[in-house]
Write a protein that holds these residues in place. Sequence first.
Motif, mmCIF file in Angstrom:
data_model
loop_
_atom_site.group_PDB
_atom_site.id
_atom_site.type_symbol
_atom_site.label_atom_id
_atom_site.label_comp_id
_atom_site.label_asym_id
_atom_site.label_seq_id
_atom_site.Cartn_x
_atom_site.Cartn_y
_atom_site.Cartn_z
ATOM 1 N N SER A 84 0.830 -1.203 0.000
ATOM 2 C CA SER A 84 0.000 0.000 0.000
ATOM 3 C C SER A 84 0.865 1.253 0.000
ATOM 4 C CB SER A 84 -0.955 -0.001 1.201
ATOM 5 O OG SER A 84 -0.237 -0.027 2.422
ATOM 6 N N ARG A 85 1.922 1.257 0.785
ATOM 7 C CA ARG A 85 2.840 2.391 0.791
ATOM 8 C C ARG A 85 3.571 2.495 -0.546
ATOM 9 N NH1 ARG A 85 4.294 7.346 1.192
ATOM 10 N NH2 ARG A 85 6.554 7.601 1.242
ATOM 11 N N GLY A 86 3.953 1.365 -1.107
ATOM 12 C CA GLY A 86 4.636 1.374 -2.388
ATOM 13 C C GLY A 86 3.794 1.987 -3.491
ATOM 14 N N LEU A 87 2.495 1.743 -3.478
ATOM 15 C CA LEU A 87 1.608 2.313 -4.492
ATOM 16 C C LEU A 87 1.495 3.830 -4.334
ATOM 17 C CD1 LEU A 87 -1.239 -0.370 -4.614
ATOM 18 C CD2 LEU A 87 0.820 -0.193 -6.030
ATOM 19 N N ILE A 88 1.537 4.305 -3.102
ATOM 20 C CA ILE A 88 1.515 5.757 -2.860
ATOM 21 C C ILE A 88 2.770 6.401 -3.452
ATOM 22 C CG2 ILE A 88 1.638 7.530 -1.055
ATOM 23 C CD1 ILE A 88 -0.071 5.629 0.699
ATOM 24 N N VAL A 89 3.911 5.771 -3.212
ATOM 25 C CA VAL A 89 5.168 6.275 -3.766
ATOM 26 C C VAL A 89 5.120 6.258 -5.291
ATOM 27 C CG1 VAL A 89 7.660 5.858 -3.932
ATOM 28 C CG2 VAL A 89 6.489 5.587 -1.732
ATOM 29 N N ALA A 90 4.618 5.167 -5.852
ATOM 30 C CA ALA A 90 4.526 5.050 -7.313
ATOM 31 C C ALA A 90 3.686 6.174 -7.902
ATOM 32 C CB ALA A 90 3.943 3.684 -7.681
ATOM 33 N N ASP A 91 2.541 6.442 -7.296
ATOM 34 C CA ASP A 91 1.654 7.494 -7.806
ATOM 35 C C ASP A 91 2.335 8.860 -7.772
ATOM 36 O OD1 ASP A 91 -0.294 5.611 -8.216
ATOM 37 O OD2 ASP A 91 -1.429 6.096 -6.400
ATOM 38 N N ALA A 92 3.118 9.108 -6.716
ATOM 39 C CA ALA A 92 3.783 10.406 -6.584
ATOM 40 C C ALA A 92 4.786 10.636 -7.711
ATOM 41 C CB ALA A 92 4.478 10.491 -5.224
ATOM 42 N N PHE A 93 5.549 9.606 -8.057
ATOM 43 C CA PHE A 93 6.542 9.769 -9.120
ATOM 44 C C PHE A 93 5.888 9.823 -10.494
ATOM 45 C CE2 PHE A 93 9.489 8.523 -5.768
ATOM 46 C CZ PHE A 93 10.579 9.343 -6.047
ATOM 47 N N ARG A 94 4.875 9.014 -10.710
ATOM 48 C CA ARG A 94 4.200 9.032 -12.004
ATOM 49 C C ARG A 94 3.515 10.366 -12.250
ATOM 50 N NH1 ARG A 94 0.344 4.660 -13.393
ATOM 51 N NH2 ARG A 94 1.180 4.666 -15.503
ATOM 52 N N ALA A 95 3.035 10.996 -11.164
ATOM 53 C CA ALA A 95 2.417 12.317 -11.308
ATOM 54 C C ALA A 95 3.413 13.357 -11.812
ATOM 55 C CB ALA A 95 1.833 12.767 -9.968
ATOM 56 N N ARG A 96 4.715 13.094 -11.603
ATOM 57 C CA ARG A 96 5.768 13.973 -12.117
ATOM 58 C C ARG A 96 6.278 13.511 -13.480
ATOM 59 N NH1 ARG A 96 8.190 17.448 -8.304
ATOM 60 N NH2 ARG A 96 6.598 17.910 -6.750
#
Length: 544
Positions: A84-96
Amino acid sequence: MKKKILLVSPGTELESIDWIDRYAKNIKHQPAYVAPLSIATVAGLTPDRYDVQLWDEAVQGPAERNLDAGYDLVGITGYSDHLSRGLIVADAFRARGIPVVLGGAGITAAPHKGKDHADAIIVGEAEATWPRFLDDFDAGRVLSIYRAPLTAEIGDAPPPRWDSIAAIMPDSYKSGSVETSRGCPFDCEFCDVWKKFGRKMRTKPVPQVLDEIRTLERIGMKRIYLATDNFIGAPKYAKEVLRALAPMNRQFRYPMSFMAELTLTLAQDTEMMALLAQANFTRVLIGLESTNEDSLKETRKRQNLRGDMIAKCRTIASYGIGITGSLIVGFDNDGIGVFDDQAKFIQEALIPIPRLNILRALDGTDLYDRLGADGRLIDMDKTYSREELRSLTLPTNLLFNKMRRSELYEGFLALQEQVWNWRNFEPRTIGFIDNFTNLPDRGADDRLDRVVPQLQATMRQLPEADAGAIDRILSHVRAKAPAYVWEIAAETMIQAYHAAQMPNMRKMLTRQVAIERRLEANGGYVPLEIEPVVAESIAVPVLA
């Protein structure tokens, strides 16, 4: 210019990073337990045409600190607890606009959970897929999913690369990590190791294991965790490792101590126990799971049904090998009496620091499939508010057979209070010391000088009775087994933390009981809808 890759080992939640900042540094000096072998292994598989940075949230903080660092690719790995934490991190980078690839055991067990959060998903072992993925990434033709068609020969892969974090490792991690083997010959219902990695043990060549240990010793690590789900699953190989390890370890300026995960069958092999002790294994993690024979049969933990578990634990400990006994409550055959049974067992088996768990059904396990088919899995996101989910203490996703969830959390609190009470910890630790009857000759250990100030600071914060218990324990081990003072001091520090945290644990579990009672009264548990497995119509890379 080289492309830059960030490899991330995520935390379980940002609160865990908070915990490290606020508590762990004050207790055991290093803020994290084991160095992140998973991302170091992937770094070792990465060609030199890339610049690779390891990022472990447990030590370096939130990975989002790197959003503007110019990375061309982010790889994220972890177990189910980290997903769940990994998906949050993934979303943050993809948003950039930064491409993200997800891998590791968590996403391998549930690849559908990552489909909206990553540009690519790697299912299975990285040795078989990561180099091919990077070739595709460079060519601009990345597939959405990569599956390893073969189990990797782990001895054929390059060694892990620690260079990007080597400078911070001695002060950041209690232990380095070296993989020796993969797989497990057993098929426990709640575990997915045997399903992911197979029941046949795959082993790394002994010279390669020794080289990786030497590398970590040069970096400055003093303790090594041998990363395998069952170190003695291939007993002949394990003995070969130990026979080579002991003389090498004696050549180091300060002999390293070692840990590994293995099974209770160790107690049946006198030679293996002696070799472990001679190689300076101070601790082993053993899945004891339950004192209830019906529960052991239910979960297919057959290897623990052979003989007296208490006697076996004492036999192993007699060699100076401390057992971190993993125990679980909540099996279908566990009634309300299981908590007192577990507490009694821990005392009689002389296990100073056990690992207490509530049963969870993890993706990819037979337990998950069985309970899902029976409608006994809970949709945690729909049952609890986001605030409640973030505050859950040892969350579990199933409805129990012989207890309500509120009863289980109440019983688990009572178990915690018994185990982490100084009145119980002191006699079982002294009993553990008195049980040393097969000790190897270790010589003096001068590291106690480094932990004394921490112990004294801890004792000043404790009630007089608790501080007295610490003093009596250390006096006893100095008299009976002076070479083991460091290990006992470390365990006493862990106990001091658990004892100090009991008011918080009590508060959190009491709150959890209230939440569960509300849900039970209102019929508020939402069943999890199991997503059917659909075969992907996608080209899958094939190994040459």
